[in-house]
Design a protein around this motif. Structure first.
Motif, PDB file in Angstrom:
ATOM      1  N   ILE A 341       0.858  -1.179   0.000  1.00  0.00           N
ATOM      2  CA  ILE A 341       0.000   0.000   0.000  1.00  0.00           C
ATOM      3  C   ILE A 341       0.897   1.234   0.000  1.00  0.00           C
ATOM      4  CG2 ILE A 341      -1.869   1.213   1.161  1.00  0.00           C
ATOM      5  CD1 ILE A 341      -2.596  -1.591   0.192  1.00  0.00           C
ATOM      6  N   ARG A 361      -8.768   1.902   8.524  1.00  0.00           N
ATOM      7  CA  ARG A 361      -9.201   0.548   8.854  1.00  0.00           C
ATOM      8  C   ARG A 361      -8.316  -0.418   8.087  1.00  0.00           C
ATOM      9  NH1 ARG A 361     -15.198  -1.699   7.728  1.00  0.00           N
ATOM     10  NH2 ARG A 361     -14.289  -2.313   5.723  1.00  0.00           N
ATOM     11  N   GLU A 362      -7.540  -1.207   8.819  1.00  0.00           N
ATOM     12  CA  GLU A 362      -6.610  -2.142   8.205  1.00  0.00           C
ATOM     13  C   GLU A 362      -7.115  -3.564   8.400  1.00  0.00           C
ATOM     14  OE1 GLU A 362      -2.483   0.343   8.403  1.00  0.00           O
ATOM     15  OE2 GLU A 362      -3.051  -0.729  10.226  1.00  0.00           O
ATOM     16  N   PRO A 363      -7.054  -4.372   7.346  1.00  0.00           N
ATOM     17  CA  PRO A 363      -7.668  -5.700   7.393  1.00  0.00           C
ATOM     18  C   PRO A 363      -6.926  -6.666   8.311  1.00  0.00           C
ATOM     19  CG  PRO A 363      -6.491  -5.397   5.336  1.00  0.00           C
ATOM     20  CD  PRO A 363      -6.481  -4.072   6.032  1.00  0.00           C
ATOM     21  N   THR A 370      -1.528  -7.665   8.268  1.00  0.00           N
ATOM     22  CA  THR A 370      -1.178  -6.319   7.834  1.00  0.00           C
ATOM     23  C   THR A 370       0.045  -5.839   8.599  1.00  0.00           C
ATOM     24  OG1 THR A 370      -3.475  -5.754   7.289  1.00  0.00           O
ATOM     25  CG2 THR A 370      -1.949  -3.927   7.616  1.00  0.00           C
ATOM     26  N   SER A 372       2.073  -2.477   9.114  1.00  0.00           N
ATOM     27  CA  SER A 372       1.766  -1.074   8.850  1.00  0.00           C
ATOM     28  C   SER A 372       2.469  -0.160   9.833  1.00  0.00           C
ATOM     29  CB  SER A 372       0.239  -0.857   8.948  1.00  0.00           C
ATOM     30  OG  SER A 372      -0.083   0.518   8.924  1.00  0.00           O
ATOM     31  N   VAL A 391      -0.348  -5.515   2.948  1.00  0.00           N
ATOM     32  CA  VAL A 391      -1.417  -6.455   3.285  1.00  0.00           C
ATOM     33  C   VAL A 391      -1.041  -7.804   2.681  1.00  0.00           C
ATOM     34  CG1 VAL A 391      -3.871  -6.974   3.122  1.00  0.00           C
ATOM     35  CG2 VAL A 391      -3.106  -4.594   3.310  1.00  0.00           C
ATOM     36  N   LEU A 409      -8.115  -6.092   0.575  1.00  0.00           N
ATOM     37  CA  LEU A 409      -7.897  -4.771  -0.004  1.00  0.00           C
ATOM     38  C   LEU A 409      -9.206  -4.008  -0.139  1.00  0.00           C
ATOM     39  CD1 LEU A 409      -5.273  -5.683  -2.740  1.00  0.00           C
ATOM     40  CD2 LEU A 409      -4.866  -4.352  -0.665  1.00  0.00           C
ATOM     41  N   THR A 412      -9.853  -2.251   3.028  1.00  0.00           N
ATOM     42  CA  THR A 412      -8.828  -1.323   3.495  1.00  0.00           C
ATOM     43  C   THR A 412      -9.322   0.113   3.356  1.00  0.00           C
ATOM     44  OG1 THR A 412      -7.042  -2.832   2.886  1.00  0.00           O
ATOM     45  CG2 THR A 412      -6.468  -0.519   3.147  1.00  0.00           C
ATOM     46  N   THR A 414      -8.113   4.082   4.022  1.00  0.00           N
ATOM     47  CA  THR A 414      -7.080   5.055   4.374  1.00  0.00           C
ATOM     48  C   THR A 414      -7.533   6.401   3.819  1.00  0.00           C
ATOM     49  OG1 THR A 414      -5.436   3.295   4.063  1.00  0.00           O
ATOM     50  CG2 THR A 414      -4.590   5.512   4.388  1.00  0.00           C
ATOM     51  N   ALA A 421      -4.574   1.107  -3.133  1.00  0.00           N
ATOM     52  CA  ALA A 421      -5.233  -0.121  -2.687  1.00  0.00           C
ATOM     53  C   ALA A 421      -6.284  -0.608  -3.677  1.00  0.00           C
ATOM     54  CB  ALA A 421      -5.857   0.082  -1.307  1.00  0.00           C
ATOM     55  N   GLY A 548     -11.344   0.017  -1.298  1.00  0.00           N
ATOM     56  CA  GLY A 548      -9.945   0.377  -1.435  1.00  0.00           C
ATOM     57  C   GLY A 548      -9.693   1.679  -2.167  1.00  0.00           C
TER      58      GLY A 548
END
Length: 686
Positions: A341, A361-363, A370, A372, A391, A409, A412, A414, A421, A548
């Motif tokens: 990402i 929100r991150e999977p 993930t 990050s 990811v 994705l 995801t 951001t 993504a 995404g």
């Protein structure tokens, strides 16, 4: 095992290393620049030390400050992560001189494999096949050009001192050699402090396959299988997977043994990666490209199929432990795929982006990991690498891993920073990717088809619904709402006229929209129905996200736009395609330029972008000098067409050109590692 380890890096890799240190019961020390004072890696470490101002040259690349931080905190070892000083032999030597253990290979191995010319000669002597190319170090521009002509076009120019696609140039025409050699030297010098180049034969439709090796200080070396890294944009990886569908067991064993021999040839210790270029039609004809003497960004896919924590084994080997397993003990189980990402905009030619993370929100979940460095509020600037997170999905087989990664994705979020993504999700669904028919040019060939054409109508509908909800009156303390304050569009003697909202997505023309009936805006989401289909978006401020993708939908005032800024917009105006720093200015006010002539160079996130003249004419305005920091869409220069400049010179009054010249300008954008980047459409400066 060490009791305290300093992590000489930032972002997701620092967080990743800290996670393993915590699992091992080892105290972690983070370092940070002023730009990262509130970063996630700082909060997750046991302790943290400020090492300087935002510029990497004054913080993360300062050996003296890193060593001082280690001394102040009682660290016994330094983990360099990747990037920055991870492959800097002088840094490894300085750690050793300071009584610290460098968690990586010996400085001698870093120096040898960091020089691509010496590396090729060394592994060739060990029996490893190498890509045909130039020989000898310190070649002049003329010698490089002669070697390229001897090899035959197309060729690849590569910096001898570094990797990651920085400074790499694919040259297909002899006429372009001089310019491309100069540009490659400039990028190599900026990225690695060394402008030594080599030239190699370009293999059309190649596959990029690398072998993970692990060596201890007791003479044991094993390989942990391969990773397929062929999905790249401009020589930089964006999707990696393990194992590769291309290799059979015999080829895997042969390439693995070649990688082991390459590691032995330089006295390697720790985790490293040997990279090969492989003709897609003949996997057995593989060639050594280079060795990365550090942990790779894509190491998680190897961890998931082998069950080994590579950071843990880096630490154990650095502490002097022997490997307790041999080659026959390594098994590869299942399949793993990783997506990087990055803060970039695929619709604008993958230009770097930036901003503050407003919603994140991150999977996670079964088979999904993930890595990050993000948190809500993180400010993403042009100072550092654009990669924000990775990811990774694991499954019993490749189709299962791909399905899980596409779903991850899609989930995801951001908002506040444009990322790739959504582009990666669509790429993973491409028929050639699904079938495993890959090569390093696939992304470039298919990029346009993977970028949505325009903004979906439901995005504007959702944005209008958000504006409408913001107009809703707030009941008083008694719960009463003044009916005349309700924006229902009611008017005396006529039908209701719903409010019209003018909206604009950067790079697109403004539109006027009304909120659809039945729209729901609640907290961080908005739901609208368009043409009978219901759509739900994540929302933060003016940002909307789904699957995404994200859109920054701004308010637009057509009256104000028509009264201001028109004189500095249109086809004559060159604006910054992304936030960054002007590194080169090649013209002055009054200079006559040709169409397509290079005027300025803007650098951001280790990428160089050439700003070219949109047409022949005269430079009438120049707003920047070398070293100027610019924001996205900031005006850099104005080039008036030759005929308009001549007309203006003969007039005593009036503007030199049409004040509202219309459409957006275009500028050439060249990422470090590509000479073939196409035009990037800039947003109208208004």
């Amino acid at each position: 095992m060490f009791d305290t380890v300093l992590v000489a890096n930032r972002g997701e890799i620092a967080v990743r290393v800290i996670r393993t240190l915590r699992a091992l019961g080892v105290r972690s020390v983070a370092v940070f620049s002023d730009a990262d004072a509130d970063a996630r890696h700082v909060r997750e470490a046991d302790t943290a030390v400020r090492i300087g101002p935002p510029a990497a040259t004054e913080s993360y690349l300062r050996t003296d400050r890193l060593l001082a931080a280690a001394g102040r905190t009682g660290a016994r070892a330094v983990h360099p992560g990747y990037g920055f000083l991870a492959e800097n032999a002088a840094f490894a030597e300085a750690c050793e001189a300071a009584g610290l253990v460098f968690v990586g290979p010996p400085a001698s191995a870093i120096a040898l494999m960091g020089d691509k010319i010496r590396a090729k000669e060394t592994v060739r002597a060990a029996g490893v096949p190498v890509v045909p190319g130039s020989s000898g170090s310190g070649l002049s521009d003329a010698e490089l050009a002669a070697a390229a002509r001897e090899i035959g076009m197309p060729v690849l120019l590569k910096p001898s001192a570094g990797g990651g696609g920085k400074g790499m140039r694919l040259v297909r025409s002899e006429a372009a050699l001089a310019d491309e050699i100069a540009a490659a030297r400039r990028e190599a010098r900026a990225s690695f402090g060394d402008d030594t180049l080599l030239v190699e034969r370009w293999i059309d439709r190649p596959r990029h396959i690398e072998i993970q090796v692990l060596a201890d200080g007791h003479g044991n070396v094993v390989h942990l299988g391969e990773r397929e890294c062929s999905l790249q944009r401009r020589h930089q990886k964006i999707i990696e997977e393990a194992p590769s569908v291309l290799l059979d067991e015999a080829t895997r064993a042969a390439m693995g043994e070649a990688a082991v021999q390459a590691a032995r040839s330089c006295g390697y210790r720790g985790a490293g990666t040997v990279e090969f270029i492989v003709p897609g039609g003949d996997p057995a004809a593989y060639y050594f490209m280079e060795m990365n003497t550090r942990l790779q960004v894509e190491h998680p896919v190897t961890e998931l199929i082998t069950g080994l924590d590579l950071v843990e084994w880096q630490l154990r080997v650095a502490a002097g432990e022997p490997l307790p397993f041999g080659q026959d003990d390594i098994t590869l189980t299942g399949h793993a795929v990783e997506a990087r990402i990055c803060a970039e905009e695929p619709a604008r030619g993958f230009l770097p982006s930036g901003g503050a993370v407003l919603a994140l929100r991150e999977p996670a979940g079964d088979g999904v990991r993930t890595d990050s460095g993000l948190s809500t509020g993180t400010e993403v600037s042009s100072l550092y690498d654009p990669m924000l997170a990775k990811v990774i999905a694991y499954g019993p087989d490749r189709p299962a891993a791909l399905r899980r990664l596409r779903a991850a994705l899609a989930g995801t979020v951001t908002l506040g920073v444009p990322t790739n993504a959504g582009f990666l999700r669509r790429l993973l669904a491409h028929p050639e990717v699904v079938s495993g028919d890959l090569d390093t040019g696939l992304v470039e060939r298919e990029a346009d088809a993977l970028v949505p054409d325009g903004v979906p109508e439901e995005v504007y509908a959702a944005a209008a619904a958000v504006r409408e909800a913001a107009l809703a009156p707030v009941p008083d303390a008694g719960g009463w709402t003044d009916p005349f304050s309700v924006p229902g569009g009611w008017r005396l003697g006529g039908p209701a006229v719903p409010p019209v909202h003018w909206l604009r997505v950067p790079g697109r023309e403004p539109v006027a929209r009304t909120a659809p009936a039945g729209a729901r805006v609640a907290g961080g989401s908005v739901t609208v129905t368009v043409d009978g289909v219901t759509h739900t978006f994540h929302r933060a401020g003016d940002w909307l996200g789904r699957d995404g993708d994200s859109w920054h939908v701004r308010d637009h005032d057509p009256v104000a736009a028509s009264l201001s800024g028109a004189a500095r917009s249109g086809a004559d105006t060159l604006a910054a395609p992304m936030p960054g720093t002007v590194t080169v200015v090649k013209v002055a006010v009054g200079d006559e330029v040709a169409a397509g002539q290079s005027l300025l160079v803007v650098e951001a996130m280790k990428m160089e972008h050439v700003i070219s003249a949109p047409h022949a004419g005269t430079v009438t305005e120049l707003e920047v000098t070398p070293g100027t920091t610019v924001a996205m869409d900031q005006v850099l220069a104005v080039v008036v067409p030759a005929e308009e400049a001549a007309q203006g010179a003969g007039e005593s009054t009036g503007p030199a050109k049409d004040q509202d010249s219309g459409g957006p300008t275009e500028a050439s954008s060249t990422e470090a590692g590509s000479a073939d980047a196409g035009p990037v459409r800039l947003e109208d400066a208004r």
